[in-house]
Write an enzyme that holds these catalytic residues in place. Structure first.
Site, PDB file in Angstrom:
ATOM      1  N   ASN A   1       0.768  -1.270  -0.155  1.00  0.00           N
ATOM      2  CA  ASN A   1      -0.025  -0.137   0.054  1.00  0.00           C
ATOM      3  C   ASN A   1       0.933   1.414   0.013  1.00  0.00           C
ATOM      4  O   ASN A   1       2.099   1.156   0.087  1.00  0.00           O
ATOM      5  CB  ASN A   1      -0.903  -0.094   1.317  1.00  0.00           C
ATOM      6  CG  ASN A   1      -0.070   0.094   2.595  1.00  0.00           C
ATOM      7  OD1 ASN A   1       0.330   0.897   2.857  1.00  0.00           O
ATOM      8  ND2 ASN A   1      -0.343  -1.121   3.374  1.00  0.00           N
TER       9      ASN A   1
ATOM     10  N   ASP B   1      -4.671  -5.806   5.219  1.00  0.00           N
ATOM     11  CA  ASP B   1      -5.833  -6.625   5.750  1.00  0.00           C
ATOM     12  C   ASP B   1      -5.711  -8.044   5.144  1.00  0.00           C
ATOM     13  O   ASP B   1      -6.233  -9.007   5.886  1.00  0.00           O
ATOM     14  CB  ASP B   1      -7.006  -5.999   5.359  1.00  0.00           C
ATOM     15  CG  ASP B   1      -7.255  -4.639   6.270  1.00  0.00           C
ATOM     16  OD1 ASP B   1      -6.723  -4.513   7.581  1.00  0.00           O
ATOM     17  OD2 ASP B   1      -7.955  -3.788   5.941  1.00  0.00           O
TER      18      ASP B   1
ATOM     19  N   LYS C   1       8.511 -18.309  -9.162  1.00  0.00           N
ATOM     20  CA  LYS C   1       7.849 -17.279 -10.051  1.00  0.00           C
ATOM     21  C   LYS C   1       6.561 -17.842 -10.810  1.00  0.00           C
ATOM     22  O   LYS C   1       6.497 -18.506 -11.662  1.00  0.00           O
ATOM     23  CB  LYS C   1       8.784 -16.448 -10.785  1.00  0.00           C
ATOM     24  CG  LYS C   1       8.179 -15.384 -11.540  1.00  0.00           C
ATOM     25  CD  LYS C   1       9.267 -14.700 -12.302  1.00  0.00           C
ATOM     26  CE  LYS C   1       8.470 -13.582 -13.183  1.00  0.00           C
ATOM     27  NZ  LYS C   1       9.318 -13.054 -14.401  1.00  0.00           N
TER      28      LYS C   1
ATOM     29  N   PRO D   1      -3.617 -11.278  10.558  1.00  0.00           N
ATOM     30  CA  PRO D   1      -3.999 -10.901  12.021  1.00  0.00           C
ATOM     31  C   PRO D   1      -4.164  -9.543  12.157  1.00  0.00           C
ATOM     32  O   PRO D   1      -3.377  -8.593  11.481  1.00  0.00           O
ATOM     33  CB  PRO D   1      -2.689 -11.410  12.736  1.00  0.00           C
ATOM     34  CG  PRO D   1      -1.469 -11.584  11.637  1.00  0.00           C
ATOM     35  CD  PRO D   1      -2.452 -11.754  10.442  1.00  0.00           C
TER      36      PRO D   1
ATOM     37  N   LYS E   1     -14.662   2.179  15.722  1.00  0.00           N
ATOM     38  CA  LYS E   1     -13.485   1.107  15.438  1.00  0.00           C
ATOM     39  C   LYS E   1     -12.843   0.920  16.720  1.00  0.00           C
ATOM     40  O   LYS E   1     -12.264  -0.066  17.229  1.00  0.00           O
ATOM     41  CB  LYS E   1     -12.648   1.870  14.368  1.00  0.00           C
ATOM     42  CG  LYS E   1     -11.324   1.064  14.022  1.00  0.00           C
ATOM     43  CD  LYS E   1     -10.599   1.573  12.762  1.00  0.00           C
ATOM     44  CE  LYS E   1     -11.449   1.356  11.603  1.00  0.00           C
ATOM     45  NZ  LYS E   1     -10.811   1.832  10.461  1.00  0.00           N
TER      46      LYS E   1
HETATM   47  O1  C5P Z   1      -9.271  -1.674  10.462  1.00  0.00           O
HETATM   48  P1  C5P Z   1      -8.259  -0.753  10.037  1.00  0.00           P
HETATM   49  O2  C5P Z   1      -7.163  -1.198   8.995  1.00  0.00           O
HETATM   50  O3  C5P Z   1      -8.869   0.511   9.629  1.00  0.00           O
HETATM   51  O4  C5P Z   1      -7.534  -0.232  11.574  1.00  0.00           O
HETATM   52  C1  C5P Z   1      -6.607   0.824  11.570  1.00  0.00           C
HETATM   53  C2  C5P Z   1      -5.747   0.445  12.844  1.00  0.00           C
HETATM   54  O5  C5P Z   1      -5.574  -0.829  12.979  1.00  0.00           O
HETATM   55  C3  C5P Z   1      -4.296   1.095  12.501  1.00  0.00           C
HETATM   56  O6  C5P Z   1      -3.870   1.446  14.051  1.00  0.00           O
HETATM   57  C4  C5P Z   1      -3.469  -0.189  11.940  1.00  0.00           C
HETATM   58  O7  C5P Z   1      -2.147  -0.118  12.399  1.00  0.00           O
HETATM   59  C5  C5P Z   1      -4.331  -1.296  12.799  1.00  0.00           C
HETATM   60  N1  C5P Z   1      -4.178  -2.476  12.156  1.00  0.00           N
HETATM   61  C6  C5P Z   1      -3.130  -3.476  12.766  1.00  0.00           C
HETATM   62  N2  C5P Z   1      -3.154  -4.789  11.911  1.00  0.00           N
HETATM   63  C7  C5P Z   1      -3.953  -4.828  10.879  1.00  0.00           C
HETATM   64  C8  C5P Z   1      -4.942  -4.052  10.467  1.00  0.00           C
HETATM   65  C9  C5P Z   1      -4.917  -2.650  11.089  1.00  0.00           C
HETATM   66  O8  C5P Z   1      -2.452  -3.425  13.675  1.00  0.00           O
HETATM   67  N3  C5P Z   1      -4.000  -6.135  10.430  1.00  0.00           N
END
Ligand code: C5P
Length: 397
Positions: free
Chosen positions: A208, A276, A286, A303, A337
């Site tokens: 990203n 995510d 490859k 996770p 959240k």
């Molecule tokens: O659910 P979202 O991605 O919007 O949440 C953002 C927050 O969750 C941020 O603080 C990010 O560092 C944390 N996060 C995490 N592990 C993930 C996804 C998000 O620690 N897999």
């Protein structure tokens, strides 16, 4: 706060040099011993007599002063300190440092020292923004040089913008933080930062656009308040700050393992933009073009580090902080959240076009806590970091 700490203060040749008299006074007021070094250009702005009168010790001026070498050689002078401070750090001094010059006492000391170096840049806004200065700054930061300021504001030359030397009190606080005498001394904070790279095969990955700028700024601000910072970073575009323990990871799973290894901590700040999803299969070879059909990618969930740490039960750190990038209904979504993840605070950043947070130097943040929402005005990411670090220090007591 700084009792018995030894500061080697190199005073460069800029109009802000007059502020270093106040800086010396403030450092000595905290119990520090300040050894001043005045560059030739610095002498045009403050006199050796006024500097030594305020410092209460002699001023070092010339590399080839043989009496100096007999009393204390430049190598010894550069190492006897706990910290070297350069204020004002002029464009010329920064260029010399970045280029590794050693043609006068100040630059030679900076080359010879084995101690950390904190610079307080000060120059005209055009000089600060000049590509050469920005290039030198990047080199210096890559070398682990620490920095206080510059501030933005009205300048002695009548122009407006970044380039004013940080106020003496702010430099004194940065010194205290670096020397472990700040309000977070003895506290450990884990900060996650940057994007993650989730492999598809040995040469491809899902990533990203996170630069890691906000996370790095938070780690630096916590360090400046004296915290022991464990910085767990994905492949970010901005360098990790100096003076923190860095663990580099690629994937979300590696990031979770690194955070676990960095615990226990007094606080965890999850500023990373964690992927995510990851590819269900990390192909060992490859992936090849098939007979005209693109391969299908299947995803599995990564996770959630923030949620995992927040819901740890007995071993949960006392303060867990997350971020939420939102484009609309910032407060409502971030509040939901916070509950869903189980963290203490959420910093919701407005990533809509008007917020300009994505990749830019500024951020607009709403802090969501159990008490409600607090809207912070748009400010530099470094300012958001400083405000958050101060709030963490206040909360941990
Ligand atoms: O659910 P979202 O991605 O919007 O949440 C953002 C927050 O969750 C941020 O603080 C990010 O560092 C944390 N996060 C995490 N592990 C993930 C996804 C998000 O620690 N897999």
């Amino acid at each position: 706060m700084l009792a018995g700490r030894r500061i080697l203060l190199i005073i460069g040749g800029g109009i802000a040099a007059y502020k270093t008299l106040e800086l010396i006074r403030l450092l000595r007021g905290q119990g520090a011993c300040v050894t001043p070094v005045l560059t030739r250009a610095g002498e045009e702005f403050v006199t050796p007599l006024s500097v030594s009168a305020i410092a209460g010790v002699r001023v070092y001026r010339d590399l080839f002063d043989l009496t100096d070498e007999a009393e204390m050689g430049h190598i010894e002078l550069s190492r006897a300190a706990d910290l070297v401070v350069v204020a004002p750090a002029t464009a010329d001094l920064m260029a010399k440092m970045a280029g590794g010059h050693a043609d006068d006492l100040a630059s030679t000391l900076l080359m010879a020292t084995d101690k950390r170096v904190l610079i307080a840049p000060a120059m005209n806004v055009r000089m600060w923004e000049h590509p050469a200065t920005m290039r030198n700054l990047a080199l210096l930061e890559g070398d682990g040089i620490l920095r206080a300021g510059p501030d933005a504001g009205e300048m002695a030359c009548g122009e407006y913008g970044p380039g004013r030397m940080a106020e003496p009190a702010a430099i004194r606080d940065a010194v205290a933080g670096v020397l472990g005498a700040g309000p977070l001394a003895g506290r450990r904070v884990v900060v996650t930062s940057g994007p993650t790279h989730e492999p598809i095969d040995p040469v491809r990955y899902i990533a990203n656009r996170s630069s890691g700028a906000q996370g790095a700024a938070i780690a630096a601000a916590l360090r400046d308040l004296g915290a022991e910072v464990r910085f767990v970073t994905g492949p970010a575009r901005v360098p990790a700050p100096a003076g923190v323990t860095v663990t580099r990871v690629e994937t979300a799973r590696e990031m979770l393992a690194a955070v676990d290894a960095a615990l226990p901590a007094d606080a965890v700040v999850c500023a990373a933009a964690v992927g995510d999803w990851r590819a269900a299969r990390d192909a060992p070879q490859k992936m090849k073009k098939t007979d005209g059909r693109p391969p299908a990618l299947e995803f599995v969930e990564n996770p959630d580090i923030l949620a995992t740490i927040s819901q740890r039960g007995e071993t949960r750190p006392p303060l867990v902080i997350g971020f939420a990038a939102e484009t609309e209904q910032v407060e409502a979504h971030a509040t939901a959240k916070r509950m869903r993840k189980g963290c203490d605070w959420i910093l919701a950043n407005d990533v809509s076009a008007k917020g300009g947070a994505m990749g830019g130097p500024q951020n607009r943040v709403t802090l969501i806590t159990a008490e409600g929402a607090e809207h912070w005005p748009q400010m530099a990411k470094s300012e958001v970091a400083r405000r958050l670090a101060a709030r963490i220090a206040e909360t941990l007591g």
